[in-house]
Motif scaffolding. Sequence first.
Motif, PDB file in Angstrom:
ATOM      1  N   ASN A  55       0.869  -1.170   0.000  1.00 42.71           N
ATOM      2  CA  ASN A  55       0.000   0.000   0.000  1.00 42.71           C
ATOM      3  C   ASN A  55       0.908   1.223   0.000  1.00 42.71           C
ATOM      4  O   ASN A  55       1.259   1.739   1.053  1.00 42.71           O
ATOM      5  CB  ASN A  55      -0.914  -0.022   1.226  1.00 42.71           C
ATOM      6  CG  ASN A  55      -1.971   1.056   1.192  1.00 42.71           C
ATOM      7  OD1 ASN A  55      -2.063   1.813   0.240  1.00 42.71           O
ATOM      8  ND2 ASN A  55      -2.771   1.121   2.238  1.00 42.71           N
ATOM      9  N   LYS A  56       1.319   1.605  -1.190  1.00 46.09           N
ATOM     10  CA  LYS A  56       2.289   2.685  -1.397  1.00 46.09           C
ATOM     11  C   LYS A  56       3.582   2.366  -0.648  1.00 46.09           C
ATOM     12  O   LYS A  56       4.278   1.466  -1.043  1.00 46.09           O
ATOM     13  CB  LYS A  56       1.698   4.029  -1.035  1.00 46.09           C
ATOM     14  CG  LYS A  56       0.460   4.329  -1.881  1.00 46.09           C
ATOM     15  CD  LYS A  56       0.393   5.710  -2.357  1.00 46.09           C
ATOM     16  CE  LYS A  56      -0.832   5.856  -3.241  1.00 46.09           C
ATOM     17  NZ  LYS A  56      -1.149   7.195  -3.512  1.00 46.09           N
ATOM     18  N   ILE A  57       3.889   3.041   0.475  1.00 45.59           N
ATOM     19  CA  ILE A  57       5.168   2.780   1.148  1.00 45.59           C
ATOM     20  C   ILE A  57       5.095   1.660   2.180  1.00 45.59           C
ATOM     21  O   ILE A  57       6.110   1.270   2.730  1.00 45.59           O
ATOM     22  CB  ILE A  57       5.739   4.059   1.798  1.00 45.59           C
ATOM     23  CG1 ILE A  57       4.805   4.600   2.864  1.00 45.59           C
ATOM     24  CG2 ILE A  57       6.064   5.101   0.756  1.00 45.59           C
ATOM     25  CD1 ILE A  57       5.408   5.710   3.699  1.00 45.59           C
ATOM     26  N   LEU A  58       3.900   1.161   2.467  1.00 41.93           N
ATOM     27  CA  LEU A  58       3.767   0.057   3.423  1.00 41.93           C
ATOM     28  C   LEU A  58       3.720  -1.269   2.677  1.00 41.93           C
ATOM     29  O   LEU A  58       2.950  -1.430   1.746  1.00 41.93           O
ATOM     30  CB  LEU A  58       2.484   0.197   4.248  1.00 41.93           C
ATOM     31  CG  LEU A  58       2.490   1.187   5.383  1.00 41.93           C
ATOM     32  CD1 LEU A  58       1.114   1.211   6.056  1.00 41.93           C
ATOM     33  CD2 LEU A  58       3.550   0.859   6.399  1.00 41.93           C
ATOM     34  N   LEU A  59       4.529  -2.210   3.118  1.00 36.35           N
ATOM     35  CA  LEU A  59       4.556  -3.549   2.535  1.00 36.35           C
ATOM     36  C   LEU A  59       4.321  -4.560   3.647  1.00 36.35           C
ATOM     37  O   LEU A  59       4.923  -4.463   4.716  1.00 36.35           O
ATOM     38  CB  LEU A  59       5.918  -3.818   1.885  1.00 36.35           C
ATOM     39  CG  LEU A  59       6.179  -5.249   1.423  1.00 36.35           C
ATOM     40  CD1 LEU A  59       5.295  -5.594   0.227  1.00 36.35           C
ATOM     41  CD2 LEU A  59       7.641  -5.447   1.083  1.00 36.35           C
ATOM     42  N   ALA A  60       3.434  -5.499   3.393  1.00 38.34           N
ATOM     43  CA  ALA A  60       3.207  -6.589   4.344  1.00 38.34           C
ATOM     44  C   ALA A  60       3.353  -7.912   3.601  1.00 38.34           C
ATOM     45  O   ALA A  60       2.791  -8.097   2.522  1.00 38.34           O
ATOM     46  CB  ALA A  60       1.823  -6.487   4.973  1.00 38.34           C
ATOM     47  N   ILE A  90      -2.922  -7.219  14.849  1.00 37.88           N
ATOM     48  CA  ILE A  90      -4.046  -7.399  13.930  1.00 37.88           C
ATOM     49  C   ILE A  90      -4.062  -8.821  13.390  1.00 37.88           C
ATOM     50  O   ILE A  90      -5.131  -9.417  13.220  1.00 37.88           O
ATOM     51  CB  ILE A  90      -4.060  -6.342  12.800  1.00 37.88           C
ATOM     52  CG1 ILE A  90      -5.454  -6.236  12.177  1.00 37.88           C
ATOM     53  CG2 ILE A  90      -3.038  -6.624  11.740  1.00 37.88           C
ATOM     54  CD1 ILE A  90      -6.519  -5.711  13.058  1.00 37.88           C
ATOM     55  N   SER A  91      -2.900  -9.423  13.159  1.00 41.01           N
ATOM     56  CA  SER A  91      -2.887 -10.814  12.686  1.00 41.01           C
ATOM     57  C   SER A  91      -3.381 -11.760  13.782  1.00 41.01           C
ATOM     58  O   SER A  91      -4.077 -12.734  13.493  1.00 41.01           O
ATOM     59  CB  SER A  91      -1.493 -11.219  12.195  1.00 41.01           C
ATOM     60  OG  SER A  91      -0.569 -11.268  13.250  1.00 41.01           O
ATOM     61  N   GLU A  92      -3.058 -11.459  15.031  1.00 40.61           N
ATOM     62  CA  GLU A  92      -3.578 -12.260  16.150  1.00 40.61           C
ATOM     63  C   GLU A  92      -5.092 -12.132  16.260  1.00 40.61           C
ATOM     64  O   GLU A  92      -5.783 -13.114  16.561  1.00 40.61           O
ATOM     65  CB  GLU A  92      -2.906 -11.835  17.457  1.00 40.61           C
ATOM     66  CG  GLU A  92      -1.447 -12.230  17.543  1.00 40.61           C
ATOM     67  CD  GLU A  92      -0.688 -11.536  18.672  1.00 40.61           C
ATOM     68  OE1 GLU A  92      -1.302 -10.763  19.446  1.00 40.61           O
ATOM     69  OE2 GLU A  92       0.542 -11.763  18.779  1.00 40.61           O
ATOM     70  N   ALA A  93      -5.621 -10.947  15.995  1.00 44.42           N
ATOM     71  CA  ALA A  93      -7.075 -10.749  16.038  1.00 44.42           C
ATOM     72  C   ALA A  93      -7.763 -11.536  14.926  1.00 44.42           C
ATOM     73  O   ALA A  93      -8.811 -12.154  15.152  1.00 44.42           O
ATOM     74  CB  ALA A  93      -7.409  -9.263  15.929  1.00 44.42           C
ATOM     75  N   VAL A  94      -7.163 -11.535  13.743  1.00 42.51           N
ATOM     76  CA  VAL A  94      -7.723 -12.313  12.623  1.00 42.51           C
ATOM     77  C   VAL A  94      -7.697 -13.794  12.974  1.00 42.51           C
ATOM     78  O   VAL A  94      -8.680 -14.516  12.750  1.00 42.51           O
ATOM     79  CB  VAL A  94      -6.936 -12.038  11.313  1.00 42.51           C
ATOM     80  CG1 VAL A  94      -7.316 -13.028  10.220  1.00 42.51           C
ATOM     81  CG2 VAL A  94      -7.160 -10.604  10.850  1.00 42.51           C
ATOM     82  N   LEU A  95      -6.606 -14.248  13.545  1.00 40.07           N
ATOM     83  CA  LEU A  95      -6.487 -15.649  13.939  1.00 40.07           C
ATOM     84  C   LEU A  95      -7.531 -16.011  14.998  1.00 40.07           C
ATOM     85  O   LEU A  95      -8.193 -17.049  14.896  1.00 40.07           O
ATOM     86  CB  LEU A  95      -5.077 -15.925  14.460  1.00 40.07           C
ATOM     87  CG  LEU A  95      -4.735 -17.360  14.833  1.00 40.07           C
ATOM     88  CD1 LEU A  95      -4.854 -18.287  13.633  1.00 40.07           C
ATOM     89  CD2 LEU A  95      -3.322 -17.427  15.409  1.00 40.07           C
ATOM     90  N   LYS A 116      -4.197  -6.990   6.639  1.00 36.97           N
ATOM     91  CA  LYS A 116      -5.404  -7.758   6.302  1.00 36.97           C
ATOM     92  C   LYS A 116      -5.476  -8.051   4.801  1.00 36.97           C
ATOM     93  O   LYS A 116      -5.902  -9.137   4.399  1.00 36.97           O
ATOM     94  CB  LYS A 116      -6.664  -7.025   6.780  1.00 36.97           C
ATOM     95  CG  LYS A 116      -6.816  -7.059   8.296  1.00 36.97           C
ATOM     96  CD  LYS A 116      -8.190  -6.633   8.785  1.00 36.97           C
ATOM     97  CE  LYS A 116      -8.454  -5.178   8.641  1.00 36.97           C
ATOM     98  NZ  LYS A 116      -9.740  -4.775   9.247  1.00 36.97           N
ATOM     99  N   LYS A 117      -5.024  -7.113   3.961  1.00 38.18           N
ATOM    100  CA  LYS A 117      -5.000  -7.373   2.516  1.00 38.18           C
ATOM    101  C   LYS A 117      -3.982  -8.464   2.178  1.00 38.18           C
ATOM    102  O   LYS A 117      -4.225  -9.280   1.292  1.00 38.18           O
ATOM    103  CB  LYS A 117      -4.671  -6.100   1.730  1.00 38.18           C
ATOM    104  CG  LYS A 117      -5.824  -5.147   1.570  1.00 38.18           C
ATOM    105  CD  LYS A 117      -7.010  -5.748   0.866  1.00 38.18           C
ATOM    106  CE  LYS A 117      -6.999  -5.549  -0.613  1.00 38.18           C
ATOM    107  NZ  LYS A 117      -8.269  -5.976  -1.262  1.00 38.18           N
ATOM    108  N   ALA A 118      -2.866  -8.503   2.886  1.00 39.02           N
ATOM    109  CA  ALA A 118      -1.875  -9.566   2.658  1.00 39.02           C
ATOM    110  C   ALA A 118      -2.453 -10.919   3.078  1.00 39.02           C
ATOM    111  O   ALA A 118      -2.256 -11.927   2.392  1.00 39.02           O
ATOM    112  CB  ALA A 118      -0.582  -9.267   3.412  1.00 39.02           C
ATOM    113  N   ILE A 119      -3.191 -10.939   4.191  1.00 36.34           N
ATOM    114  CA  ILE A 119      -3.849 -12.178   4.636  1.00 36.34           C
ATOM    115  C   ILE A 119      -4.916 -12.584   3.619  1.00 36.34           C
ATOM    116  O   ILE A 119      -5.032 -13.760   3.261  1.00 36.34           O
ATOM    117  CB  ILE A 119      -4.445 -12.005   6.048  1.00 36.34           C
ATOM    118  CG1 ILE A 119      -3.321 -11.816   7.080  1.00 36.34           C
ATOM    119  CG2 ILE A 119      -5.328 -13.197   6.420  1.00 36.34           C
ATOM    120  CD1 ILE A 119      -3.804 -11.396   8.464  1.00 36.34           C
ATOM    121  N   GLU A 120      -5.678 -11.618   3.141  1.00 32.48           N
ATOM    122  CA  GLU A 120      -6.684 -11.888   2.103  1.00 32.48           C
ATOM    123  C   GLU A 120      -6.026 -12.491   0.866  1.00 32.48           C
ATOM    124  O   GLU A 120      -6.523 -13.481   0.301  1.00 32.48           O
ATOM    125  CB  GLU A 120      -7.407 -10.588   1.741  1.00 32.48           C
ATOM    126  CG  GLU A 120      -8.420 -10.722   0.626  1.00 32.48           C
ATOM    127  CD  GLU A 120      -8.965  -9.366   0.179  1.00 32.48           C
ATOM    128  OE1 GLU A 120      -9.114  -9.190  -1.043  1.00 32.48           O
ATOM    129  OE2 GLU A 120      -9.221  -8.497   1.036  1.00 32.48           O
TER     130      GLU A 120
END
Length: 130
Positions: A55-60, A90-95, A116-120
């Motif tokens: 997402n522009k300068i953020l990479l996951a 946030i990944s723990e919350a998704v899990l 969340k987009k990377a998890i998606e």
Amino acid sequence: MKRIRKIWPLVLTAGLTLSLTCLAFALLLRPQPLEIENIDLNTVADGTYTGIYQNKILLAVVQLEVEDYEIISIEILEHKEAYLPQARRISEAVLADQSLEVDTISGATFTCDTVKKAIEDALQQGITQP
């Protein structure tokens, strides 16, 4: 004195141009809010999947494991170091919720959306066709 009067407009113009250029770059590089699609885990095959989103300068970059239609682990492989704690939360919350429809962490909206987009992305790789 006359020299200063001649230089002053040049210095002012250069300063204003530099300021406007920095502002333009900041606006162009700012991450954007994202639409997150919730994936039905009943359509995701067992396996290990890697998801990437920039997402522009953020990479996951995440790696997750799905077993019996449940996410059993999510690992953050790459993210900006300063926001890594929020990315892990946030990944723990998704899990825990087994869903991408989890609350965003206050002050870390772009980090949460990017993770969340990377998890998606990872989950979409495991979707089986009916």
